[in-house]
Design a protein around this motif. Structure first.
Motif, short mmCIF file in Angstrom:
data_model
loop_
_atom_site.label_atom_id
_atom_site.label_comp_id
_atom_site.label_asym_id
_atom_site.label_seq_id
_atom_site.Cartn_x
_atom_site.Cartn_y
_atom_site.Cartn_z
N ASP A 95 44.25 41.91 44.20
CA ASP A 95 44.60 41.66 42.62
C ASP A 95 43.46 41.09 42.02
O ASP A 95 42.94 40.06 42.02
CB ASP A 95 45.65 40.32 43.07
N LYS A 96 43.11 42.13 41.25
CA LYS A 96 41.60 41.61 40.33
C LYS A 96 41.96 40.46 39.54
O LYS A 96 40.94 39.66 39.39
CB LYS A 96 41.57 42.89 39.53
N ILE A 97 42.80 40.24 38.94
CA ILE A 97 43.24 38.90 38.10
C ILE A 97 43.12 37.99 38.87
O ILE A 97 42.36 36.78 38.60
CB ILE A 97 44.32 39.13 37.59
N LEU A 98 43.78 37.64 40.01
CA LEU A 98 43.68 36.44 40.97
C LEU A 98 42.17 36.08 41.36
O LEU A 98 41.81 35.15 41.54
CB LEU A 98 44.56 36.55 42.34
N THR A 99 41.53 37.33 41.85
CA THR A 99 40.32 37.31 42.67
C THR A 99 39.03 36.93 41.60
O THR A 99 38.31 36.11 41.94
CB THR A 99 39.78 38.71 43.01
N LYS A 100 39.41 37.32 40.50
CA LYS A 100 38.61 36.75 39.11
C LYS A 100 38.89 35.15 38.99
O LYS A 100 37.69 34.45 38.73
CB LYS A 100 38.61 37.74 37.78
N VAL A 101 39.84 34.71 38.99
CA VAL A 101 40.12 33.37 38.89
C VAL A 101 39.43 32.42 40.12
O VAL A 101 38.73 31.79 39.85
CB VAL A 101 41.86 32.93 39.08
N ILE A 102 39.37 33.03 41.29
CA ILE A 102 38.58 32.50 42.51
C ILE A 102 37.15 32.48 42.17
O ILE A 102 36.38 31.54 42.53
CB ILE A 102 39.23 33.10 43.71
N ALA A 103 36.71 33.77 41.70
CA ALA A 103 35.45 33.68 41.51
C ALA A 103 34.70 32.78 40.45
O ALA A 103 33.80 32.23 40.45
CB ALA A 103 35.10 35.36 41.01
N LYS A 104 35.52 32.54 39.60
CA LYS A 104 35.30 31.76 38.43
C LYS A 104 35.04 30.19 39.05
O LYS A 104 34.47 29.25 38.60
CB LYS A 104 36.18 31.69 37.28
N ASP A 105 36.09 29.91 39.84
CA ASP A 105 36.22 28.53 40.62
C ASP A 105 35.19 28.43 41.45
O ASP A 105 34.53 27.06 41.74
CB ASP A 105 37.54 28.58 41.46
#
Length: 288
Positions: A95-105
């Motif tokens: 899930d690219k959207i969820l992974t980007k949220v984690i990366a930002k965190d």
């Protein structure tokens, strides 16, 4: 020890998976493993794992029904060992959207994202499926009309809308927590799409990437952090865009290709791993 090399699948990435799987199978046979092929299709998505005997499933599947945790969950329920990441890590990374949220965190830079076309403040943007890989279904949109058309074309595929960051394409590899370095990707067409990715001669690769030393280390570390945070196993590959001295994280691949044009083997080779070394390490780290 009997190894089933699982390849094929039912997505648009089936042909790539078959090529990856055959390369892996040839490698394992060269090394003396008792290995054979399982071609996964819609008809045997579950039965293939019940009707065939094996000690380890070497997964070379790409995309949904293979890289997203569903096949991994079947193997878990059957008590079978398999290569690569587990159910949760695979599902989240897909899930690219969820992974980007984690990366930002984690403090990793990401491109600006939008939930709907109406939210877009500035063009161009990229619209692509959030849960597919291999550069499938990518639309670069310069106007609202183009964005609406792309969004409609991807209906039902969880479209991701993000700022189009024009820059240099990088991919960083990690093998069980070890940083493998970075490849700089130079597509001759200017866009690293499906054709550029899987057609020999369409793209030039610089490995290791000749970029600023500080940025090189930052990108490698970002890839390692993603690998670790998601609890990934085996070899993973994280993609970035480098613009004006800043690297923007795009996605992480938990089952990267193993074809003649694939980047994971190039990265492993830069650290002294032959193709056979890589497949052997992946087998040895198979989840119990």
């Amino acid at each position: 020890m009997k190894v089933a090399v699982v390849m094929g699948g039912i997505t648009s990435e089936r042909e790539v998976s078959l090529r990856s799987g055959q390369a892996v199978l040839n490698s394992l046979l060269r090394q003396g493993y008792d290995a054979y092929k399982i071609d996964l299709t819609r008809e045997n998505l579950v039965s293939a794992f019940i009707e065939n005997e094996f000690d380890i499933a070497y997964l070379t599947l790409h995309g949904e029904y293979g890289e997203d945790g569903r096949v991994q969950s079947v193997l878990d329920m059957l008590g079978k060992r398999y290569t690569g990441s587990g159910v949760t890590g695979s599902a989240v990374a897909m899930d690219k959207i969820l992974t980007k949220v984690i990366a930002k965190d984690l403090g990793i830079d990401i491109a600006k994202t939008y939930s709907t076309v109406e939210e877009i403040k500035e063009y161009p943007v990229v619209i692509k499926p959030a849960k597919e890989g291999s550069s499938v279904g990518i639309y670069i949109c310069n106007t609202k009309e183009e964005a609406l058309e792309a969004y409609k074309a991807l209906e039902g595929k969880y479209p991701l809308i993000e700022e189009f960051v024009k820059g240099e394409e990088l991919t960083a590899g990690v093998l069980n927590g070890e940083k493998l370095g970075i490849v700089r990707i130079k597509p001759k067409s200017g866009v690293y799409d499906y054709e550029s990715k899987y057609t020999v001669g369409k793209t030039e690769y610089e490995c290791p990437a000749q970029i600023d030393e500080k940025i090189y280390e930052e990108v490698c570390e970002a890839a390692r952090k993603i690998h670790e945070k998601l609890g990934l196993t085996g070899v993973t590959r994280s993609d970035f865009i480098l613009r004006d001295g800043k690297a923007y994280f795009l996605e992480v691949n938990t089952c990267p290709g193993m074809t003649e044009t694939s980047l994971a083997p190039k990265l492993a080779a830069s650290k002294g791993y032959s193709f056979d070394d890589l497949t052997r390490v992946i087998i040895e780290s198979a989840k119990a």
